[in-house]
Write an enzyme that holds these catalytic residues in place. Structure first.
Site, mmCIF file in Angstrom:
data_model
loop_
_atom_site.group_PDB
_atom_site.id
_atom_site.type_symbol
_atom_site.label_atom_id
_atom_site.label_comp_id
_atom_site.label_asym_id
_atom_site.label_seq_id
_atom_site.Cartn_x
_atom_site.Cartn_y
_atom_site.Cartn_z
ATOM 1 N N CYS A 223 13.688 -5.656 4.393
ATOM 2 C CA CYS A 223 14.471 -5.899 5.200
ATOM 3 C C CYS A 223 16.078 -5.560 4.822
ATOM 4 C CB CYS A 223 14.670 -7.440 5.865
ATOM 5 S SG CYS A 223 14.922 -8.459 4.169
ATOM 6 N N ASP B 236 -15.029 -6.057 -8.000
ATOM 7 C CA ASP B 236 -15.169 -6.280 -9.455
ATOM 8 C C ASP B 236 -14.328 -7.709 -9.416
ATOM 9 O OD1 ASP B 236 -14.841 -5.916 -12.246
ATOM 10 O OD2 ASP B 236 -12.703 -5.373 -11.754
#
Lengths: 52, 728
Positions: free
Chosen positions: B44, B447
């Site tokens: 922003c 993983d």
């Protein structure tokens, strides 16, 4: 009908101005960060005076 | 800054001479380092001004400019400013940043190509609007001389435009013709050239129909699709590739009492290499001197640091934690374990490139059928009427109407909308077909270390200990750079524990830290060093005087959003599997916390790849999410793969999608978006085919007019783009 003789060149010329303006803005990288530019107008950092 | 900037002039007196200083500063300006950082969380106006203000305040920084579209900041700074400093500053104000390799050449290259496409698009757009203006006059009934004049003006605008804006299609059609293939661009180029030639002929002859408007708008819509496609791919590709490499390409070689930094390629078996604490092993070797602990998590997934002393075998890619080591090289370059892993990746990647995207399959069907259709309409009309002009006109109309305006937009418009959505959620799509492959996934393999967990240890139940002990632990932990010590020190500082004052504080490499407090020896370190029996979990031990050592256990904290992601995937009916190289206890604990039903511990890299291959063999489409070198082969072998931005370079290269932020929560959302995107692409194909089904018969029986062509083309292109924007 003779008005066409003026109007067609005039419309082509105006379109050409638009095209040149587009090519200029392209060359000066005005389209690199559209999202950022849209947000920058909301920032009040340089409201008092332009960025030096 | 209190100190004056170091003067570049040769002597103090020279400072008085402004010209000398001036020249020197100008020289310094030319050497300014361009630093580019990735800012995954910027979103922003406040972010922009925060980041720019903070960076501009750093001494030595000349300018900082945020690019919100790419989520990057480019900084122009003096050479003394390092990316590390800037990243630290940004971290301080709450913006995590990664360094990007400025790789200026490649950036300007992709930049140039996309600007080139945009320029051609702009020219085509200008021409299209002007010709349409004239065409409307013709369609609404301009007669004889007026119509001819309008056709001539259209020709004057259209012909140069086609010659200029059509070049990308002509070039690509030519290359595919040379390779004896019929790409999508061959019928496009044929339509452009044939339409222009026919229209020019008709204009000269004073005919009724000219297709200049159709030819130019065809060019415009196709260029728009091409530009979107190129842009979304180039942006993602450059950002992913530029995430800075973690690997050390250099090593410190010991040569007769002298240390010399050399590239790894120069190392030979038998050389002695010095590895400093905190550095990555550049080679495979045997430790000849020194003692330390080694973090092998990126290679094996183990979180427990391993002791390394004289005679220990080390592999390239492991991180040396505490003490300096001297390593005798046993394998370097091509023979090293790092390289063998890279070979595995190359093999797996070759297997994957065979994927054909929806667009490719469509083009393969489309090109021949269009040519056959146009040619047979020419042949039939030629046979029926014997009128060459009429037959060529009808063939051209068929080509123009079937031309894949909507087809050219169907995929890029959806992909652009979808990757924009995913990018805002923190996913960077590196590969063009990754989105389609993601949509087909039914099994997700994770993983553990660094993927489902942060890969950073966090002390467990630390605050249970006596405050006096905590003060001692804080003092000892503060003296070491070992990850466990750092975690302890950070946690205690956050809890407000003030470190005790210790005497004789020293680090024993490979063992721990010791000091004296009120005459008693206090120690923090490995179990063996303190005479305790090591447990299965990650832990360090603390002993005060002669008292029995106390265990300080650690757990790897789960990545934020990991539970949300796993839950989302399970409820979406996906099969979720956890494969880790770590020991059984921590893997079981994490699988329990996150609710993963299937898990395996102690899995070696080859086994991971084999498991993924086996799943693929059973007909599953596997999404692999991993970060380490031990995952790389599995990442490359899976149907589609994701790795976090903190992953090892090799892992990021092997995967199709990079997760820029920390949060894993949007993962199930990403899968949903991919499925939605694929549905939109198919709808778009159906839409553009539907237009053809209506318009082609009209063209075949010779009733097509330029007005009809223009209508069919623009409505289908607009419908397809609007449909892409519906993506939620």
């Amino acid at each position: 009908m003779e008005t066409l003789l003026y109007l067609i060149p005039v419309s082509l010329f105006l379109g050409g101005v638009g095209l040149v303006a587009f090519l200029w803005s392209l060359k000066h990288r005005q389209y690199e960060d559209l999202e950022g530019d849209a947000n920058r107008i909301l920032s009040d950092d340089w409201d008092k005076h332009p960025k030096p | 800054m209190s100190l004056a900037a170091p003067s570049l002039s040769a002597c103090p007196a020279c400072v008085a001479a402004p010209s000398a200083e001036d020249i020197a500063s100008r020289a310094a300006e030319q050497k300014d380092a361009g630093i580019v950082l990735s800012l995954p969380t910027a979103h922003c106006a406040v972010c922009i001004s925060d980041v720019e203000r903070t960076l501009s305040a750093v001494p030595g920084v000349r300018s900082a400019r945020v690019n919100l579209t790419l989520k990057r900041v480019s900084v122009a700074a003096e050479p003394r400013v390092t990316p590390g400093m800037l990243i630290e500053r940004l971290d301080g104000i709450g913006y995590p940043a990664h360094e990007l390799d400025p790789g200026l050449l490649s950036v300007t290259e992709t930049d140039k190509r996309s600007r080139d496409l945009l320029m051609r698009l702009g020219v085509a757009g200008f021409a299209m609007m002007n010709i349409m203006l004239l065409s409307i006059a013709v369609w609404s009934g301009a007669e004889a001389t007026t119509r001819d004049m309008f056709h001539w003006i259209s020709a004057l605008i259209a012909l140069p435009t086609i010659a200029f804006s059509g070049q990308p299609f002509f070039a690509s059609a030519w290359t595919s013709l040379k390779a004896r293939r019929l790409g999508m661009d061959v019928p496009i180029s044929l339509a452009l050239i044939l339409a222009s030639a026919i229209s020019l002929f008709e204009t000269i002859e004073g005919g009724h129909h000219a297709y200049f408007d159709a030819a130019v708008s065809l060019c415009f819509f196709l260029l728009a699709g091409r530009y979107l496609d190129y842009r979304s791919r180039a942006v993602a590709r450059s950002a992913a590739e530029e995430l800075a490499a973690l690997e050390v390409p250099r090593a410190v070689r010991i040569e007769e009492d002298e240390e010399k930094t050399v590239t790894i390629a120069e190392l030979a078996v038998g050389d002695l290499v010095r590895v400093r604490p905190g550095a990555r092993m550049p080679v495979d070797g045997v430790v000849t001197e020194g003692a330390s602990e080694i973090d092998r998590s990126l290679l094996t997934g183990e979180t427990l640091p391993v002791y390394a002393g004289q005679g220990s075998v080390v592999s390239a890619g492991e991180v040396n934690l505490t003490g300096p080591l001297t390593v005798r090289v046993t394998a370097a370059g091509k023979d090293s374990s790092l390289h063998r892993m890279a070979d595995l990746v190359a093999v797996a990647e070759n297997a994957r490139t065979k994927y054909t995207s929806l667009a490719d399959r469509m083009a393969r069907l489309y090109s021949p059928s269009v040519h056959i259709l146009a040619f047979s309409s020419f042949a039939v009309w030629m046979y029926l009427t014997g009128d060459l002009r009429l037959a060529v006109n009808i063939a051209a109309a068929v080509l123009i109407i079937t031309c894949p305006c909507a087809l050219g937009l169907a995929v890029p418009a959806v992909v652009t909308a979808a990757s924009g959505k995913l990018f805002r959620k923190g996913f960077l799509i590196k590969d063009g077909t990754a989105l389609e492959r993601l949509a087909e996934v039914d099994t997700v393999v994770f993983d553990k270390t660094g993927t489902l967990t942060m890969g950073e240890p966090e002390p467990l139940g630390l605050m249970r200990h006596a405050p006096a002990d905590l003060e001692l632990i804080a003092a000892l932990a503060g003296a070491s750079a070992h990850p466990l010590s750092r975690a302890l020190a950070m946690k205690l500082a956050a809890e407000g524990v003030r470190p005790a004052r210790l005497q004789d504080l020293r680090e024993v490499p490979g063992s721990g830290v010791e000091g004296t407090w009120n005459g008693a020896k206090v120690r923090l370190g490995r179990a063996e060093w303190l005479g305790a029996a090591p447990g299965a979990r990650t832990a360090t031990w603390f002993a005060r005087g002669a008292a029995a050592p106390v265990e300080l256990p650690f757990a790897d904290s789960p990545r934020p959003g990991a539970d949300v992601a796993v839950r989302g995937l399970l409820s979406a009916g996906k099969r979720v599997i956890l494969l880790s190289g770590d020991a059984e206890a921590p893997v079981a604990a994490l699988a329990g916390t996150l609710g993963i039903p299937e898990w395996s511990a102690g899995v070696r890299p080859e086994d991971k790849a084999a498991r993924v291959a086996a799943l693929t063999g059973e007909g599953h489409r596997v999404l692999m999410v991993g970060d380490g070198l031990n995952d790389t082969a599995a990442l490359a072998g899976a149907h589609v793969s994701i790795s976090p931005a903190t992953a090892l370079d090799a892992a990021r290269t092997a995967s199709d999608i990079v997760l820029l932020g920390q949060d894993l929560a949007p993962l199930s959302d990403a899968l949903r978006i991919a499925v939605a995107a694929r549905r939109r692409i198919k709808e778009n194909f159906a839409l553009s085919l539907a237009y053809n089904v209506v318009a082609v018969p009209v063209a075949l029986i010779g009733l097509a007019t330029p007005l009809l062509a223009a209508l069919a083309m623009s409505t289908s292109s607009i419908t397809v783009s609007l449909n892409a924007l519906r993506l939620k």
